[in-house]
Design an enzyme around this catalytic site. Structure first.
Site: not given
Ligand code: DGY
Length: 323
Positions: A236, A234, A153-155, A265, A286, A284
């Site tokens: 879930r 990074t 996806g985007r990331i 978490e 990132a 968490h």
């Molecule tokens: C999100 O936005 O889903 C990240 O896990 C926190 O920035």
């Protein structure tokens, strides 16, 4: 005046909201307890929440005046979106603005795990740096290695763009294959999940948490990976089974991992993962650059205002509420 609950202090101005709404900001560092949420949700027209707030069906149904739920995050697995949709409540989130910060951080973790930066720092501070040694803290080369991206996806795409600079071979797996144009532009090769696990030197997770991706990485998947492989997460925490990750790292099924997210978490203080030298764990963060968190908060406020004004949310995860 509409009433709003914001479940934590935000790194953005609330002036635009204060102008027409009565705003309560939960003042503590810890999230509001569930019973507090349940009490407040009965009174408010709008909710601005974070990924640490469990916005479940019971809460949503208790929100008799609730017109909008706006989450300051791109992920929204803490929200029962189906329950919100059933009540025609739009749910907002904050995509795009955190893509680069998150991809940068995935890379920070990848480099740190590959070159054992955290172990090296610990050793230095423990006064154990005695001389230059030919085999001290040997890591793995990143340049020219094979990167496996789970979720393009985007990331995932932003991670791939950065990998090009390291002249890596880039494999990806995704629910649906991307267009040939995008594959060519990113220089990525679509492969089956098992093939990616078998071939990648570095595996980085960028998939949302859904029932299908829950514990996507468990004992079987670690068995498929190379013993020299490094895992980065990074996305879930619950995409990775923590007990299986412990077994994989402690038994040398993979070489190292670096995770910004855990299940649960925060990570329990007695988690065996905390004893491992070949695991980097961060809390968490990132997306936690000053600029990005301000953009996320601003976008969440914009979604909230649109919802209160009965307008379409600029970034809505359940647009079917408008049909
Ligand atoms: C999100 O936005 O889903 C990240 O896990 C926190 O920035």
């Amino acid at each position: 005046m509409p009433k709003i609950l914001i479940t934590r202090r935000l790194p953005a101005s609330l002036d635009a909201l204060d102008a027409f709404a009565s705003v309560e900001v939960w003042p503590q560092r810890q999230p509001p307890p569930y019973e507090v949420l349940l009490d407040r949700i009965r009174q408010v027209d709008g909710l601005l929440c974070l990924l640490t707030d469990p916005i479940d069906r019971r809460l949503i149904e208790a929100g008799v005046n609730l017109k909008v739920i706006s989450q300051m995050a791109v992920g929204y697995d803490n929200i029962d979106v189906a329950a919100a949709t059933a009540r025609r409540i739009p749910v907002g989130h904050t995509p795009d603005v955190l893509t680069d910060a998150t991809a940068d951080f995935a890379w920070a973790l990848l480099m740190a795990a590959a070159r054992r930066v955290v172990e090296a720092e610990r050793l230095t501070r423990a006064h154990q740096w005695q001389t230059w040694e030919p085999d001290l803290l040997l890591g793995a080369d990143v340049g020219g290695a094979t990167l496996g991206i789970v979720g393009l996806g985007r990331i995932g795409q932003a991670v791939a763009r950065r990998a090009k600079g390291f002249e890596m071979r880039i494999l990806y797996t995704n629910q649906t294959r991307c267009s040939p144009e995008l594959e060519q532009q990113l220089g990525v090769e679509f492969v089956a999940f098992e093939e990616l696990l078998a071939r990648a030197d570095f595996v980085t997770i960028h998939t949302p948490l859904t029932p299908q991706t829950h514990h996507l990485f468990s004992d079987y998947q670690f068995e498929q990976m190379q013993s020299s492989a490094v895992l980065i997460n990074t996305a879930r925490g619950a995409v990775v089974d923590p007990a299986a990750l412990y077994r994989a790292l402690s038994q040398g099924k993979i070489a190292a991992a670096a995770i910004d997210v855990t299940e649960p978490e925060p990570i329990p203080s007695d988690s065996p993962l905390l004893t491992l030298e070949n695991l980097i764990i961060t809390p968490h963060i990132a997306s936690a650059s000053r600029q990005t968190r301000t953009k996320m908060a601003t976008m969440a406020i914009e979604n909230l205002i649109a919802g209160l004004q009965g307008k379409r949310l600029p970034h809505c995860v359940n647009p079917e509420v408008y049909s």
